[in-house]
Motif scaffolding. Structure first.
Motif, PDB file in Angstrom:
ATOM      1  N   LEU A   5      53.237  19.094 111.217  1.00 49.22           N
ATOM      2  CA  LEU A   5      53.894  20.306 112.244  1.00 49.22           C
ATOM      3  C   LEU A   5      52.669  20.833 112.685  1.00 49.22           C
ATOM      4  N   PHE A   6      52.961  21.220 113.995  1.00 48.31           N
ATOM      5  CA  PHE A   6      51.795  21.813 114.868  1.00 48.31           C
ATOM      6  C   PHE A   6      52.289  23.333 115.168  1.00 48.31           C
ATOM      7  N   LEU A   7      51.403  24.159 115.033  1.00 51.75           N
ATOM      8  CA  LEU A   7      51.873  25.689 114.990  1.00 51.75           C
ATOM      9  C   LEU A   7      50.963  26.407 116.050  1.00 51.75           C
ATOM     10  N   ASP A   8      51.362  26.741 117.216  1.00 54.67           N
ATOM     11  CA  ASP A   8      50.508  27.740 118.140  1.00 54.67           C
ATOM     12  C   ASP A   8      50.998  29.207 117.869  1.00 54.67           C
ATOM     13  N   TYR A   9      49.946  29.666 117.196  1.00 59.92           N
ATOM     14  CA  TYR A   9      50.048  31.378 116.961  1.00 59.92           C
ATOM     15  C   TYR A   9      49.173  32.153 117.918  1.00 59.92           C
ATOM     16  N   SER A  10      48.543  31.583 118.875  1.00 65.11           N
ATOM     17  CA  SER A  10      47.774  32.266 119.696  1.00 65.11           C
ATOM     18  C   SER A  10      48.708  33.396 120.648  1.00 65.11           C
ATOM     19  N   ARG A  23      41.637  30.734 123.002  1.00 64.18           N
ATOM     20  CA  ARG A  23      42.309  31.177 121.854  1.00 64.18           C
ATOM     21  C   ARG A  23      43.819  30.157 121.918  1.00 64.18           C
ATOM     22  N   GLY A  24      44.152  29.891 122.966  1.00 62.45           N
ATOM     23  CA  GLY A  24      45.134  29.014 123.116  1.00 62.45           C
ATOM     24  C   GLY A  24      44.882  27.698 122.352  1.00 62.45           C
ATOM     25  N   GLU A  25      43.792  27.044 122.298  1.00 60.27           N
ATOM     26  CA  GLU A  25      43.517  26.055 121.532  1.00 60.27           C
ATOM     27  C   GLU A  25      43.089  26.244 120.100  1.00 60.27           C
ATOM     28  N   ARG A  26      42.418  27.340 119.838  1.00 61.36           N
ATOM     29  CA  ARG A  26      41.733  27.797 118.555  1.00 61.36           C
ATOM     30  C   ARG A  26      42.733  28.116 117.438  1.00 61.36           C
ATOM     31  N   MET A  27      43.854  28.952 118.203  1.00 56.11           N
ATOM     32  CA  MET A  27      44.721  29.806 117.197  1.00 56.11           C
ATOM     33  C   MET A  27      45.883  28.729 117.082  1.00 56.11           C
ATOM     34  N   THR A  28      45.428  27.342 116.594  1.00 59.67           N
ATOM     35  CA  THR A  28      46.568  26.477 116.426  1.00 59.67           C
ATOM     36  C   THR A  28      46.338  25.755 114.887  1.00 59.67           C
ATOM     37  N   VAL A  29      47.256  25.460 114.266  1.00 54.21           N
ATOM     38  CA  VAL A  29      47.228  24.685 112.978  1.00 54.21           C
ATOM     39  C   VAL A  29      48.052  23.507 112.975  1.00 54.21           C
ATOM     40  N   ASP A  30      47.422  22.250 112.543  1.00 60.02           N
ATOM     41  CA  ASP A  30      48.263  21.235 112.264  1.00 60.02           C
ATOM     42  C   ASP A  30      48.341  21.215 111.128  1.00 60.02           C
ATOM     43  N   GLY A  31      49.866  21.068 110.279  1.00 62.81           N
ATOM     44  CA  GLY A  31      49.837  21.007 108.747  1.00 62.81           C
ATOM     45  C   GLY A  31      50.971  20.227 108.380  1.00 62.81           C
ATOM     46  N   PRO A  77      60.723  48.559 139.575  1.00 62.94           N
ATOM     47  CA  PRO A  77      60.622  48.673 137.867  1.00 62.94           C
ATOM     48  C   PRO A  77      61.502  47.872 137.329  1.00 62.94           C
ATOM     49  N   HIS A  78      62.948  47.346 137.976  1.00 62.16           N
ATOM     50  CA  HIS A  78      63.947  46.578 137.460  1.00 62.16           C
ATOM     51  C   HIS A  78      63.375  45.278 137.146  1.00 62.16           C
ATOM     52  N   ARG A  79      62.459  44.855 138.055  1.00 62.77           N
ATOM     53  CA  ARG A  79      62.091  43.502 138.014  1.00 62.77           C
ATOM     54  C   ARG A  79      60.787  43.318 137.171  1.00 62.77           C
ATOM     55  N   VAL A  80      60.348  44.395 136.704  1.00 61.34           N
ATOM     56  CA  VAL A  80      58.974  44.328 135.751  1.00 61.34           C
ATOM     57  C   VAL A  80      59.330  43.681 134.460  1.00 61.34           C
ATOM     58  N   PHE A  81      58.411  43.017 134.134  1.00 61.60           N
ATOM     59  CA  PHE A  81      58.269  42.248 132.650  1.00 61.60           C
ATOM     60  C   PHE A  81      57.099  42.735 131.959  1.00 61.60           C
ATOM     61  N   GLU A  82      57.257  43.630 131.054  1.00 59.61           N
ATOM     62  CA  GLU A  82      55.990  44.265 130.379  1.00 59.61           C
ATOM     63  C   GLU A  82      55.095  43.224 129.852  1.00 59.61           C
ATOM     64  N   GLY A  83      55.773  42.089 129.348  1.00 60.25           N
ATOM     65  CA  GLY A  83      55.135  41.321 128.510  1.00 60.25           C
ATOM     66  C   GLY A  83      54.822  41.558 127.145  1.00 60.25           C
ATOM     67  N   ASN A  84      53.738  40.958 126.654  1.00 63.08           N
ATOM     68  CA  ASN A  84      53.208  41.510 125.389  1.00 63.08           C
ATOM     69  C   ASN A  84      54.140  41.404 124.318  1.00 63.08           C
ATOM     70  N   ARG A  85      55.121  40.268 124.570  1.00 65.56           N
ATOM     71  CA  ARG A  85      55.916  40.258 123.389  1.00 65.56           C
ATOM     72  C   ARG A  85      55.675  38.786 122.617  1.00 65.56           C
ATOM     73  N   PRO A  86      55.568  38.881 121.511  1.00 64.86           N
ATOM     74  CA  PRO A  86      54.823  37.848 120.548  1.00 64.86           C
ATOM     75  C   PRO A  86      55.706  36.678 120.278  1.00 64.86           C
ATOM     76  N   SER A  87      55.067  35.568 120.171  1.00 67.75           N
ATOM     77  CA  SER A  87      55.783  34.435 119.569  1.00 67.75           C
ATOM     78  C   SER A  87      55.114  33.311 118.829  1.00 67.75           C
ATOM     79  N   ASN A  88      55.547  32.642 117.742  1.00 67.82           N
ATOM     80  CA  ASN A  88      54.784  31.359 117.459  1.00 67.82           C
ATOM     81  C   ASN A  88      55.720  30.110 118.013  1.00 67.82           C
ATOM     82  N   THR A  89      54.872  29.252 118.278  1.00 69.04           N
ATOM     83  CA  THR A  89      55.626  27.973 118.815  1.00 69.04           C
ATOM     84  C   THR A  89      55.331  26.706 117.647  1.00 69.04           C
TER      85      THR A  89
END
Ligand code: F6P
Length: 556
Positions: A59-64, A48-56, A463-475
């Motif tokens: 500009l290059f967008l990675d939305y994976s 998905r890291g290669e597929r969910m990308t667009v060149d337009g 618990p203080h040092r855990v990063f849950e992750g699952n925080r979305p981003s576009n690059t």
């Protein structure tokens, strides 16, 4: 304000948007995906890291690294189709009066239309007018840059001050900062917007009036802040130039749609650069409002910026929606805003020159989509525009990123970066970009309790040092920050705002919400300034604040 034939607001318990089949399908899909972690999505679908990308448009967008699957994208695209996005885009490009509350066309795209093209408003092709103003701007910019334009005393102009606010300030100041690398360093540029006198006082304190040119930028030429600053500028300039009214013609030019107010102010309308009511203030940085930008970077660079805007316009208009950057970014925004309930979006440019880009985007996005009624005046029963905010990287990492990583709010992020730097300096750029990639990785994948424990962390600290992750981003990646790239980036967000406004069925092109405060301030000004104690008819809090101000104010 709704049309005269319709009631201003009408209450409907359920708006058509949330009754639409694509919306309902998205809701069902959301319920199945809301808990799914990006770790799982990447594990199940390693490409998905290669597929969910667009060149337009370059500009290059990675939305994976978004909490989506292929189905999410399909359903969002179906929503865009059901809401008639393609027809809306065509309506805008054709010059239809889609700003229904002000009965105006929305044609910032005409500002960058190539010479020879045609966009008709009220029976007239506006493209030749656009190019005539560009040519006039170019002649003026060349005269200032070459030193041919002299001030009243014969000295050349060395300082240019843009006075404006909102769209008549944020675009020019953002573009000046963004393109500083390309600017004429022998000229000083300042931007005055706030009615707080400190803004003006600090801008001019080290300048010589004989070498200072003011560009008064105001679509309406009636805005309180701008006119107050413009009058102070005139007083300052005249005081420094022996009071000769003739000096105004050499030290003041105007950018406006309102020639009669410009003339009333005393600026020769020959020194006025025109734009049109079909350009919204927050969509105007590529109109004559960009005069300071053109003087700073030169006509050629300004035209390159327009070309960048135009390339993104064409991409938006012609690219299939599944490969269309503004459409995808806009729809992903809907996904988080309306389904995950995310209230904000962080815009994080890893490029120092883009330090004012988040502030610019705040007006573009929030003045456009901060609306509570649909085009037909019905109260929305879904969230509209989220709050945009941000800071350039890496500074934000040492302040608010903590909350994005470990706080309780879900904050989708747009990371913007360039593969080339304009200031090659040792290893700085690789470090900067390593931080972009590291942040998006950390946000998406986090760090589990097992990983933290395996590093020998005591149980109580885990618990203080855990990063849950699952925080979305576009690059969003581009090669280098050029005038052309800047045009593409701004148009990308303009059109993503349009995409969202279309889905929410709101008018992204009016701004009635700024009126009430303006009107109340006009009422309060004399109550503060009257020599005689005024009879106050506000609420008790406002009355008391006014009284306290009057009592304690020590006039100079
Ligand atoms: O804040 C309201 C607003 O009308 C903005 O939309 C606009 O950009 C700004 O004021 C400045 O308006 P003007 O260019 O007419 O001075």
């Amino acid at each position: 304000m709704a049309s005269a034939t319709r009631p201003a607001t009408e209450t409907r318990s359920i708006s058509p948007l949330i009754q639409r089949s694509a919306w309902k399908a998205l809701k069902t899909h959301f319920d199945s995906i809301r808990e799914v972690h990006l770790r799982e999505l990447f594990a199940k679908d390693p490409s998905r890291g290669e597929r969910m990308t667009v060149d337009g448009a370059g500009l290059f967008l990675d939305y994976s690294k978004n909490r989506i699957t292929g189905d999410t994208v399909k359903l969002l695209l179906q929503l865009a189709e059901e809401l008639g996005l393609a027809a809306r885009i065509e309506a805008m490009f054709r010059g239809e009066k889609i700003n229904v509350t002000e009965k105006r066309a929305v044609l910032h795209i005409a500002l960058r239309a190539p010479k020879g093209s045609s966009i008709v408003v009220d029976g007239a092709n506006v493209v030749p007018e656009v190019h005539a103003v560009l040519d006039k701007m170019e002649a003026f910019a060349d005269r200032v840059r070459s030193g041919e334009w002299k001030g009243h005393t014969g000295k050349r102009i060395r300082n240019i001050i843009n006075i404006g606010i909102g769209g008549s300030d944020l675009g020019p100041v953002m573009a000046y900062e963004a393109l500083r690398h390309y600017s004429d360093r022998s000229l000083t540029f300042r931007f005055v917007s706030n009615v707080d006198g400190t803004d003006f006082a600090e801008a001019v304190q080290d300048l010589d009036p004989a070498e200072t040119l003011f560009i008064i930028s105001s679509k309406t030429f009636t805005t309180l802040e701008t006119m107050t600053n413009a009058h102070s500028a005139r007083d300052w300039s005249l005081a420094g130039l022996g009071g000769d009214e003739k000096s105004v013609a050499k030290h003041f030019v105007a950018v406006s749609t309102n020639s009669s107010e410009v003339a009333k102010f005393g600026i020769d309308t020959a020194n006025m650069f025109e734009f049109w009511d079909w350009v919204g203030g927050r969509y105007s940085m590529d109109s004559a409002i960009g005069l300071s930008t053109m003087v700073a970077v030169g006509p050629e660079n300004f035209r390159a910026m327009l070309d960048g805007f135009h390339q993104m316009d064409e991409h938006f208009r012609t690219a299939p929606f599944e490969r269309n950057l503004p459409v995808l970014i806009g729809l992903l925004g809907i996904w988080y805003n309306n389904f995950f309930g995310a209230h904000t979006v962080a815009v994080l440019p890893y490029e120092q020159y883009l330090k004012r880009f988040p502030a610019y985007l705040q007006q573009l996005t929030m003045e456009s989509n901060g609306k509570h009624v649909t085009l037909d005046g019905a109260h929305v029963d879904y969230a509209t525009g989220p709050i945009y905010w941000g800071e350039p990287g890496t500074n934000g990492q040492h302040s608010f990123y903590q909350l994005i990583h470990q706080g309780t709010n879900l904050i989708p992020c747009d990371f913007i970066a360039f593969t080339e730097t304009l200031n090659e300096l040792g290893r700085h750029h690789d470090m900067l970009i390593a931080n972009v990639f590291a942040q998006t990785e950390a946000l998406a994948f986090g760090k589990t309790a097992e990983q933290v424990k395996s590093e020998g962390t005591p149980d109580w600290l885990v618990p203080h040092r855990v990063f849950e992750g699952n925080r979305p981003s576009n690059t969003i990646l581009a090669d280098r920050l050029t005038p052309q790239t800047l045009g593409k980036l701004v148009a990308l967000y303009e059109h993503s705002v349009f995409t969202q406004g279309t889905i929410w069925q709101i008018n992204s092109f009016d701004q009635w919400g700024v009126e009430l405060g303006k009107a109340l301030a006009q009422r309060i000004i004399p109550e503060l300034e009257n020599a005689v104690e005024p009879a106050l008819k506000h609420d008790s809090s406002t009355n008391n604040l006014i009284r306290r101000y009057r009592q304690r104010r020590q006039k100079p």
